[in-house]
Scaffold this motif. Structure first.
Motif, PDB file in Angstrom:
ATOM      1  N   ASP A 299      -7.116 -13.336  -9.391  1.00  0.00           N
ATOM      2  CA  ASP A 299      -5.710 -13.078  -9.082  1.00  0.00           C
ATOM      3  C   ASP A 299      -5.542 -13.227  -7.574  1.00  0.00           C
ATOM      4  O   ASP A 299      -6.533 -13.248  -6.820  1.00  0.00           O
ATOM      5  N   ASN A 300      -4.309 -13.340  -7.133  1.00  0.00           N
ATOM      6  CA  ASN A 300      -4.057 -13.422  -5.695  1.00  0.00           C
ATOM      7  C   ASN A 300      -2.607 -13.087  -5.430  1.00  0.00           C
ATOM      8  O   ASN A 300      -1.781 -13.101  -6.355  1.00  0.00           O
ATOM      9  N   ILE A 301      -2.311 -12.780  -4.183  1.00  0.00           N
ATOM     10  CA  ILE A 301      -0.913 -12.503  -3.809  1.00  0.00           C
ATOM     11  C   ILE A 301      -0.682 -13.026  -2.380  1.00  0.00           C
ATOM     12  O   ILE A 301      -1.524 -12.792  -1.507  1.00  0.00           O
ATOM     13  N   PRO A 302       0.409 -13.771  -2.180  1.00  0.00           N
ATOM     14  CA  PRO A 302       0.698 -14.241  -0.821  1.00  0.00           C
ATOM     15  C   PRO A 302       1.172 -13.079   0.045  1.00  0.00           C
ATOM     16  O   PRO A 302       1.919 -12.225  -0.424  1.00  0.00           O
ATOM     17  N   LEU A 303       0.729 -13.054   1.294  1.00  0.00           N
ATOM     18  CA  LEU A 303       1.153 -12.023   2.248  1.00  0.00           C
ATOM     19  C   LEU A 303       1.923 -12.702   3.375  1.00  0.00           C
ATOM     20  O   LEU A 303       1.441 -13.687   3.946  1.00  0.00           O
ATOM     21  N   ASN A 304       3.110 -12.203   3.648  1.00  0.00           N
ATOM     22  CA  ASN A 304       3.893 -12.735   4.757  1.00  0.00           C
ATOM     23  C   ASN A 304       4.447 -11.580   5.554  1.00  0.00           C
ATOM     24  O   ASN A 304       5.045 -10.678   4.990  1.00  0.00           O
ATOM     25  N   SER A 305       4.223 -11.630   6.841  1.00  0.00           N
ATOM     26  CA  SER A 305       4.734 -10.536   7.646  1.00  0.00           C
ATOM     27  C   SER A 305       5.167 -11.061   9.000  1.00  0.00           C
ATOM     28  O   SER A 305       4.473 -11.857   9.589  1.00  0.00           O
TER      29      SER A 305
END
Ligand code: AMP
Length: 305
Positions: A299-305
């Motif tokens: 699984d994975n999740i994009p991180l944007n900050s």
């Protein structure tokens, strides 16, 4: 049923061209799959149908990307249900070739090499997997390439139909590798990424989830929970504190963690900011893999900050 099933590359090419002509269309969307389709695949198909005049999907369980013959044998095959699902999404054409059609001379002598990007993460525990996957994706992208069949006076640039292929963000390393292959080897296709589709409780949909017992499925939720934790910290401009998220996963006894890291979405190299005390800034991808019971889950999740 409006959808049409073809099993040879020649039929796919001819039928794709015929459909483009019949619809007066100038774009073809292509959705490669291994079948055992679920709502994640349906979303890929829906996205392709919405953006293209003609949409083709393929269903092929590629022996070249399975290291383990048992895993290959037990991979679910559900062609009839798959056809219904794709038909409901408005897909025009399904290409479901035999192994002999795709590999008429047995194992191909010349293959695509995925290089260092294919050796890390999933590649480290599945040697040769991405070479096999890229080799078949290269072949499939060539099979479905729309050549010929455009209506006279078509608006399409230079008489060539627009060609788009759809891949799930769920398989982030595969997506990164397909993008590199298409760029490095000049394939005339646009790669479109589709966000991961999840069950209501957060578990990323996968054809392999059916092999989880109820207890294992419950335990597997810790993967998406840990990813969400990092996403919330990134959104709140807090330090990611990856070690605490790793601890959360390790606290679940039915889950055997393989890797959990935050990486650059294109190179998949770990980002130094993971464990620092400073707020996370920029773009990253949290990736995780674990064995839960008999099943390896990613699984994975994009991180944007
Ligand atoms: P597979 O049949 O598992 O090889 O997957 C075919 C395509 O569907 C790949 O591009 C996958 O990344 C994509 N896919 C699989 N599961 C999901 C999901 N849960 N959400 C979005 N795309 C998915």
């Amino acid at each position: 049923m409006a959808i049409k099933l073809v099993t040879t590359a020649a039929e796919l090419r001819a039928e794709g061209a015929r459909l483009l002509k019949e619809k007066g269309g100038s774009s073809l969307g292509f959705v490669p799959t291994m079948g055992a389709l679920h709502s994640g695949h349906a979303t890929l198909a829906r996205t392709a149908v919405a953006a293209n005049d003609v949409t083709a999907a393929s269903i092929f369980v590629n022996p070249l990307q399975f290291g383990d013959a048992v895993d290959l044998d037990r991979y679910p095959r559900t062609l009839e249900a798959d056809m219904d699902l794709l038909d409901a999404e408005g897909v025009d054409l399904v290409f479901a070739p035999s192994v002999e059609e795709v590999y008429p001379d047995g194992q191909p002598l010349v293959r695509v090499t995925s290089g260092p990007l294919g050796e890390k993460w999933e590649g480290a525990s599945r040697p040769g997997h991405f070479d096999g996957a890229l080799t078949v994706v290269a072949k499939l992208l060539h099979y479905a390439l729309p050549i010929g069949g455009l209506p006279a006076g078509s608006a399409a640039d230079g008489g060539a139909a627009a060609y788009r292929a759809y891949f799930g963000q769920k398989d982030a390393q595969q997506l990164a590798l397909v993008r590199r292959m298409v760029a490095d080897l000049n394939f005339p296709v646009e790669i479109v990424a589709v966000p991961t589709v999840r069950a209501e409780d957060g578990l990323a949909l996968s054809s392999r989830n059916r092999f989880l017992s109820a207890e294992e499925r419950e335990a597997a939720l810790v993967l998406s929970r840990a990813l969400r934790l990092l996403e919330q910290r990134a959104d709140a401009h807090e330090p990611l504190d990856l070690p605490s998220a790793v601890e959360l996963v390790r606290s679940q006894p039915l889950v055997e963690l393989d890797y959990f890291d935050v990486v650059d979405p294109r190179t998949l190299e770990p980002l130094a900011e993971n464990c620092q005390d400073t707020p996370f800034r920029g773009e990253g991808l949290a990736i995780i893999a674990a064995k839960v019971g008999p099943v390896r889950l990613i699984d994975n999740i994009p991180l944007n900050s």
